[in-house]
Design a protein around this motif. Structure first.
Motif, PDB file in Angstrom:
ATOM      1  N   TYR A 276       0.825  -1.208   0.000  1.00 55.25           N
ATOM      2  CA  TYR A 276       0.000   0.000   0.000  1.00 55.25           C
ATOM      3  C   TYR A 276       0.863   1.264   0.000  1.00 55.25           C
TER       4      TYR A 276
ATOM      5  N   ARG B 203      -0.154   5.017 -12.842  1.00 56.17           N
ATOM      6  CA  ARG B 203      -1.352   4.189 -12.778  1.00 56.17           C
ATOM      7  C   ARG B 203      -1.147   2.839 -13.433  1.00 56.17           C
TER       8      ARG B 203
ATOM      9  N   GLU C 259      -2.537  -2.745  -5.116  1.00 56.99           N
ATOM     10  CA  GLU C 259      -3.802  -2.500  -5.813  1.00 56.99           C
ATOM     11  C   GLU C 259      -4.753  -1.641  -5.003  1.00 56.99           C
ATOM     12  N   ARG C 260      -4.757  -1.854  -3.696  1.00 48.23           N
ATOM     13  CA  ARG C 260      -5.630  -1.049  -2.844  1.00 48.23           C
ATOM     14  C   ARG C 260      -5.283   0.425  -2.986  1.00 48.23           C
TER      15      ARG C 260
ATOM     16  N   ARG D 195      -6.376   1.673  -6.442  1.00 45.21           N
ATOM     17  CA  ARG D 195      -7.833   1.730  -6.541  1.00 45.21           C
ATOM     18  C   ARG D 195      -8.374   2.932  -5.769  1.00 45.21           C
ATOM     19  N   GLU D 196      -7.838   3.156  -4.583  1.00 40.53           N
ATOM     20  CA  GLU D 196      -8.309   4.287  -3.751  1.00 40.53           C
ATOM     21  C   GLU D 196      -8.122   5.608  -4.464  1.00 40.53           C
TER      22      GLU D 196
ATOM     23  N   GLN E 122      -3.709  -0.243 -13.786  1.00 32.94           N
ATOM     24  CA  GLN E 122      -3.374  -1.591 -14.226  1.00 32.94           C
ATOM     25  C   GLN E 122      -2.108  -2.074 -13.531  1.00 32.94           C
TER      26      GLN E 122
END
Lengths: 341, 341
Positions: free
Chosen positions: B171, B183, B205-206, B209-210, B216
């Motif tokens: 994270y 990204r 990914e978290r 996504r946030e 990707q």
């Protein structure tokens, strides 16, 4: 250890067969294939001389419960970590367990581990010291036996000793620097009483002397640590020492040195050349990739264990020898001729 | 292990006194000074609840002949070397010896060492695996007890487990990359079944996504080795993957990756950003100095041993827990916004 009538030693067999002790030992351990003519010569020597492998040495190499002790200064140091890794692998193939101990800056730890050996907590000890001995360690080693001194000397210990060829390493470094025109070299070394420090320095000087003409070595001797690399770098920079090249005699010293050079905007090799020693860490990814003398670290570990198992501890007169493993130079990008300015 | 009537546990005392289990344990070991008010609360809880330290746990922490086993994948790997170093130091202060074993690629070694523990060759085991388990290891651990699973999971083993907070690490890496505008991130990880690999990927990914919007992650999962870092780098370069940043999830992977990027003339961070994980090696001397998630390696080693000594093995219901140690980001110079070209 009690004295025995002089029985045939591995060395006697080797001499009679015209081969090295290592060759005979490895043949007997089943870890070497030889031309049949050589094998026959060795077998004949064994028979003629009535050689019997030392039953105690055999015991060291059998039985899953047997344990080898390994004493190193610092396990986190990549040099020692790699050596420990090699010893563990070699011990494992022989069914031996490994009891690992670090001495760091803990006074008395080395003596304590040797006493542990004497009390039979381990069946043999590979011993790497990192500080000078006042004689106590040597005396204890001589009483205890079954100790191989590795990497650094314990003077007056009468046991097999295994080192890298430090003098050769210093010599290769000195030749490389001299080849590029350097005659004023800063040497950053470990503690001044340690043979690694002295021999690397001697080799460096031998190379510069052979080249002819005046030369100068500025010695900063302390510890094989990042901290000392930084300290020595700050000292010679603040003292305005006119060296054109630096021999940083361990990976840790090189790291400390390079941190300071970078912080002060000093460019390698343009402003000063740098050559290292060890080459265990990722020196090839430094900026610039560092030229260094590479130690045969894994071979040191493997050979140390082999010596422990091969040595006939009942023959004190054959114990006090020193074996050197060759080093090599790995040429990268950190050495160039002195800049004209 | 036989079941006993539910006796007061360390945790009960800690809860009653309003402190952590660690605090009570360290107080009882004499390794912690506390404000007298806190100490009184703990003493009161001990008396009120009639707490008796587990006699077997006490045995683990007394007696110079007691030995802890430590099983690691590879001693030469600086991460494990540092962890071993921390365990050895902690063991030494408690008068425990350390028996060290590497599993490398040797099939059956892990099972063999666990069986050695079961036969009482060691008094407890700290166990670091590096490959997926088909259940055999977990079953053996559950039968044997006195095992702490460290760094990587053995699913279904019902013993205390201690890991770095891998998901937090992923994270933090993802946030740092996203903060710079990335990204499309290439993730180079260890074996896909290992929780470190999965959790670091999930954390990455978290974070992406946030941030919102499309993102990707291109996953290359293999091994925490220099060889796999090189292989993954060659693969995504040859496949023309359009990632603007690479999350190289161990020092070894980063080294292999950087070797390939250099060889192909790809500039970091100008052409691609790189963020690492571990930060045990001299990443600050790379070109450029590498931004990385730092693992608390020494704390892992120290805490693992403490858990081994604190755990009440007679209370199976209190065994199956997971403790996470926090990681942190060390920001250096290898991450920049994606180049416009």
């Amino acid at each position: 250890m009690t004295s025995t009538k002089r029985a045939t030693s591995l060395k006697d067999v080797a001499d009679a067969a015209g081969v090295s002790v290592t060759t005979v030992s490895r043949l007997l351990n089943g870890s070497l294939q030889l031309p049949s003519e050589t094998k026959l010569r060795i077998d004949k020597a064994i028979q003629d001389l009535k050689y019997e492998p030392n039953p105690h040495a055999r015991r060291l190499s059998r039985g899953r419960s047997e344990t080898i002790g390994l004493v190193v200064p610092d396990i986190a140091n990549p040099f020692f970590a790699t050596l420990v890794s090699a010893v563990e692998a070699a011990a494992d193939t022989r069914g031996l367990a490994l009891s690992l101990h670090a001495t760091l800056n803990r006074p008395g730890r080395e003596i304590a581990y040797l006493r542990s050996l004497a009390r039979n907590h381990v069946d043999g000890l590979l011993f790497i010291t990192n500080h000078p001995d006042d004689g106590e360690l040597a005396a204890l080693i001589n009483q205890t036996g079954k100790v191989i001194v590795v990497d650094e000397d314990v003077p007056n210990a009468r046991v097999p000793k295994l080192f890298s060829d430090n003098e050769l390493g210093g010599y290769l470094a000195g030749c490389h620097l001299a080849d590029h025109g350097h005659r004023r070299v800063i040497y950053i070394g470990g503690p001044q009483e340690m043979i690694s420090t002295r021999r690397r320095s001697m080799g460096l000087e031998r190379a510069l002397r052979e080249r002819g003409g005046p030369f100068q070595v500025f010695r900063y001797q302390g510890n094989y640590t990042v901290e000392f690399g930084r300290e020595a770098a700050c000292r010679f920079l603040d003292e305005g020492i006119q060296g054109t090249a630096i021999f940083a005699s361990s990976d840790e010293i090189a790291i400390g040195l390079i941190e300071v050079l970078r912080a002060r905007g000093i460019s390698v090799p343009h402003d000063v050349s740098v050559i290292g020693f060890d080459d265990v860490g990722p020196l090839h990814l430094f900026a610039p990739p560092l030229t260094a003398i590479r130690q045969p670290v894994r071979a040191l570990g493997e050979r140390a264990l082999a010596l422990l198992l091969e040595t006939n501890w009942a023959e004190p007169e054959s114990l006090a020898f020193e074996e050197l493993l060759p080093v090599e130079i790995v040429v990268r990008n950190s050495v160039a001729p002195p800049s004209k300015s």
